[in-house]
Design a protein around this motif. Structure first.
Motif: not given
Length: 64
Positions: A33-56
């Motif tokens: 899995c591209k996103i969930t196979s690494s803790p760094v990828n999963s953490t960065l993806y979660g931060a990006l998506m949540s930051g964009l959501l809260f920015n709305i």
């Protein structure tokens, strides 16, 4: 700057925590899995998506 983007920063931190927790508890068994196979990828993806959501939800000044 922090006052202006406070909600976005909160979203980034919240998403990073959730992204890491998702990796820790769910993760990817096979490692392919591209996103969930690494803790760094999963953490960065979660931060990006949540930051964009809260920015709305931030109040932006209206232009005249």
């Amino acid at each position: 700057m922090f006052k202006k983007y406070k909600l976005t920063f909160i979203g980034v931190v919240f998403g990073a925590i959730l992204g890491y927790l998702y990796f820790f508890y769910v993760g990817c068994e096979s490692g392919t899995c591209k996103i969930t196979s690494s803790p760094v990828n999963s953490t960065l993806y979660g931060a990006l998506m949540s930051g964009l959501l809260f920015n709305i939800f931030e109040n932006k000044p209206k232009k005249k």
